[in-house]
Design a protein around this motif. Structure first.
Motif, PDB file in Angstrom:
ATOM      1  N   UNK A  53       0.844  -1.200   0.000  1.00 38.01           N
ATOM      2  CA  UNK A  53       0.000   0.000   0.000  1.00 38.01           C
ATOM      3  C   UNK A  53       0.877   1.246   0.000  1.00 38.01           C
ATOM      4  N   UNK A  54       1.885   1.257   0.851  1.00 38.12           N
ATOM      5  CA  UNK A  54       2.775   2.411   0.937  1.00 38.12           C
ATOM      6  C   UNK A  54       3.553   2.658  -0.345  1.00 38.12           C
ATOM      7  N   UNK A  55       3.782   1.609  -1.127  1.00 37.62           N
ATOM      8  CA  UNK A  55       4.519   1.805  -2.385  1.00 37.62           C
ATOM      9  C   UNK A  55       3.648   2.481  -3.433  1.00 37.62           C
ATOM     10  N   UNK A  56       2.321   2.352  -3.294  1.00 39.57           N
ATOM     11  CA  UNK A  56       1.399   3.028  -4.198  1.00 39.57           C
ATOM     12  C   UNK A  56       1.389   2.502  -5.622  1.00 39.57           C
ATOM     13  N   UNK A  57       1.830   1.280  -5.842  1.00 43.48           N
ATOM     14  CA  UNK A  57       1.886   0.699  -7.180  1.00 43.48           C
ATOM     15  C   UNK A  57       0.581  -0.044  -7.475  1.00 43.48           C
ATOM     16  N   UNK A 128      -2.001   5.687   5.912  1.00 43.74           N
ATOM     17  CA  UNK A 128      -0.593   5.353   6.098  1.00 43.74           C
ATOM     18  C   UNK A 128      -0.106   5.804   7.477  1.00 43.74           C
ATOM     19  N   UNK A 129      -0.466   7.005   7.862  1.00 48.84           N
ATOM     20  CA  UNK A 129      -0.058   7.528   9.172  1.00 48.84           C
ATOM     21  C   UNK A 129      -0.650   6.696  10.305  1.00 48.84           C
ATOM     22  N   UNK A 130      -1.886   6.251  10.131  1.00 40.77           N
ATOM     23  CA  UNK A 130      -2.540   5.420  11.147  1.00 40.77           C
ATOM     24  C   UNK A 130      -1.786   4.117  11.353  1.00 40.77           C
ATOM     25  N   UNK A 131      -1.393   3.468  10.264  1.00 34.08           N
ATOM     26  CA  UNK A 131      -0.658   2.211  10.383  1.00 34.08           C
ATOM     27  C   UNK A 131       0.796   2.429  10.796  1.00 34.08           C
ATOM     28  N   UNK A 132       1.350   3.577  10.472  1.00 38.91           N
ATOM     29  CA  UNK A 132       2.680   3.905  10.991  1.00 38.91           C
ATOM     30  C   UNK A 132       2.652   3.880  12.516  1.00 38.91           C
ATOM     31  N   UNK A 133       1.603   4.487  13.072  1.00 37.25           N
ATOM     32  CA  UNK A 133       1.465   4.496  14.530  1.00 37.25           C
ATOM     33  C   UNK A 133       1.244   3.084  15.070  1.00 37.25           C
ATOM     34  N   UNK A 134       0.415   2.310  14.402  1.00 32.43           N
ATOM     35  CA  UNK A 134       0.132   0.946  14.830  1.00 32.43           C
ATOM     36  C   UNK A 134       1.406   0.096  14.869  1.00 32.43           C
ATOM     37  N   UNK A 135       2.175   0.123  13.796  1.00 32.63           N
ATOM     38  CA  UNK A 135       3.392  -0.690  13.749  1.00 32.63           C
ATOM     39  C   UNK A 135       4.547  -0.072  14.510  1.00 32.63           C
ATOM     40  N   UNK A 136       4.448   1.192  14.825  1.00 32.95           N
ATOM     41  CA  UNK A 136       5.509   1.857  15.585  1.00 32.95           C
ATOM     42  C   UNK A 136       5.472   1.544  17.066  1.00 32.95           C
ATOM     43  N   UNK A 137       4.333   1.062  17.544  1.00 31.41           N
ATOM     44  CA  UNK A 137       4.185   0.769  18.986  1.00 31.41           C
ATOM     45  C   UNK A 137       4.810  -0.545  19.366  1.00 31.41           C
TER      46      UNK A 137
END
Length: 137
Positions: A53-57, A128-137
């Motif tokens: 998803x983050x790659x946007x391809x 993307x920001x939401x999942x950044x927070x999820x995986x950052x914890x």
């Protein structure tokens, strides 16, 4: 490889050859999960889908759809928004141009959800920001 190792190796925004490895990993676990529910690592599959998803391809849309359709568990754990890394309109256009039955099925599902208002407040950046927070914890 598990989620922790994938995060260490590829991060949340893999590029280049790392993206190819993420795709291969997702294909492998999708095949396992199709053979027998629970054989694939659904948490790892979810992370792979987020990385793509983050790659946007848009070429990854059907790979993510295939993973989502692998089993009941993956249908529940892999968010439909992971198909939309390049945005809803671009994804629908891409799927419309593809004659594969899987493309038609994914497009139909996206249109259903869009008609129900599911994507009204959708934003690639916010997701993307939401999942950044999820995986950052």
């Amino acid at each position: 490889m598990d989620v922790k190792e994938s995060l260490r190796r590829y991060g949340l925004r893999p590029v280049g050859a790392d993206l190819d490895e993420v795709r291969a990993l997702l294909r492998e676990h999708t095949a396992r999960e199709r053979r027998a529910q629970g054989e694939g690592d659904t948490e790892l599959m979810r992370l792979c889908c987020f990385q793509l998803f983050n790659s946007g391809d848009v070429d990854d849309v059907l790979l993510v759809w295939s993973a989502k359709q692998a089993s009941f568990d993956t249908a529940c754990s892999i968010d439909i928004e992971f198909l939309l890394g390049h945005g809803l309109d671009a994804t629908k256009t891409h799927l419309s141009a593809n004659r594969a039955p899987a493309a038609a099925a994914a497009l139909d599902r996206l249109r259903e959800l869009e008609a129900a208002g599911e994507f009204e407040s959708f934003s690639v950046e916010e997701r993307s920001a939401s999942y950044d927070r999820y995986y950052g914890d």
